[in-house]
Design a protein around this motif. Structure first.
Motif, short mmCIF file in Angstrom:
data_model
loop_
_atom_site.label_atom_id
_atom_site.label_comp_id
_atom_site.label_asym_id
_atom_site.label_seq_id
_atom_site.Cartn_x
_atom_site.Cartn_y
_atom_site.Cartn_z
N ALA A 19 0.93 -1.31 0.06
CA ALA A 19 0.05 -0.26 -0.08
C ALA A 19 0.79 1.31 -0.09
O ALA A 19 0.53 2.31 -0.61
N GLU A 20 2.17 1.42 0.81
CA GLU A 20 3.09 2.39 1.00
C GLU A 20 3.56 2.65 -0.57
O GLU A 20 3.72 3.51 -0.80
N ALA A 21 3.82 1.49 -1.60
CA ALA A 21 4.39 1.67 -2.56
C ALA A 21 3.53 2.57 -3.40
O ALA A 21 3.85 3.24 -4.32
N ILE A 22 2.03 2.26 -3.46
CA ILE A 22 1.15 2.98 -4.32
C ILE A 22 1.24 4.45 -3.94
O ILE A 22 1.08 5.53 -4.57
N ILE A 23 1.08 4.66 -2.52
CA ILE A 23 0.99 5.96 -1.95
C ILE A 23 2.26 6.80 -2.48
O ILE A 23 2.24 8.08 -2.44
N PRO A 27 2.42 13.19 -4.89
CA PRO A 27 2.86 14.26 -4.34
C PRO A 27 2.92 14.11 -2.79
O PRO A 27 2.03 13.51 -2.25
N GLU A 28 3.75 14.64 -2.14
CA GLU A 28 3.83 14.66 -0.60
C GLU A 28 2.52 15.06 0.20
O GLU A 28 1.98 14.11 1.05
N GLU A 29 1.85 15.88 -0.49
CA GLU A 29 0.51 16.26 0.29
C GLU A 29 -0.66 15.10 0.15
O GLU A 29 -1.29 14.46 1.08
N GLY A 30 -0.71 14.49 -1.01
CA GLY A 30 -1.59 13.58 -1.37
C GLY A 30 -1.24 12.37 -0.80
O GLY A 30 -2.11 11.57 -0.26
#
Length: 172
Positions: A19-23, A27-30
């Motif tokens: 999930a972190e790989a998708i996130i 960009p940082e805020e998203g």
């Protein structure tokens, strides 16, 4: 069977990293927003990513047909298609799963054993990537068709208002 047990035992950690790989592609805020609340209504995109990844992962480790993942994979890829990602970025999270599993295996097994265990897993993830590419391109095609239809409709209405259409074109 050794790999399947390992993947089942490490499901939570692997899915969290996936999930972190998708996130990380945002960009940082998203990324901060999507990784925040797990509430379905406060963060529907992040919730979709986490839930769908878990379901896809369960199919992959159960030796089910990769096609069984289509609905959940489509849910993720529709979001990314609407957001306008290029295919390589939209799909980069799928092959990232191979590296995540490899790193987890390397903590517990020697390198030569990791390579042997990864062979079949890599093939499954590659099939998932190809399925994902087809789904993503179908989503993008649908979006372009909708944009073209909207443009046609707007143009037709403008021509109609300007009285530049023949009577049979207005009726048809």
């Amino acid at each position: 069977m050794e790999l399947q047990k390992f993947l089942t035992d490490n499901q939570h950690a692997i899915c969290a990293q996936w999930a972190e790989a998708i996130i990380k592609t945002y960009p940082e805020e998203g990324a901060k927003f999507f990784s925040g609340s797990s509430n379905e209504f406060a963060n529907p995109v992040g919730h979709t990513f986490r839930c769908n990844i878990e379901r896809i992962y369960k199919v992959l480790i159960s030796d089910g047909d990769v096609a069984e993942c289509s609905t959940d994979l489509d849910g993720i890829l529709r979001i990314r298609a609407v957001q306008g990602f290029v295919p390589s970025v939209a799909l980069c999270f799928i092959p990232a799963l191979k590296e995540i599993v490899r790193r987890q295996l390397a903590k517990n097994y020697p390198e030569d054993q990791v390579d042997a265990l990864m062979h079949d897993w890599s093939l499954r993830v590659d099939r998932l990537t190809m399925t994902g590419f087809d789904l993503y391109m179908n989503c993008r095609e649908l979006l372009w068709k909708q944009k073209a239809n909207q443009l046609y409709s707007r143009t037709h209405k403008l021509l109609e208002k300007a009285n530049l259409l023949k009577d049979e074109e207005v009726a048809g």
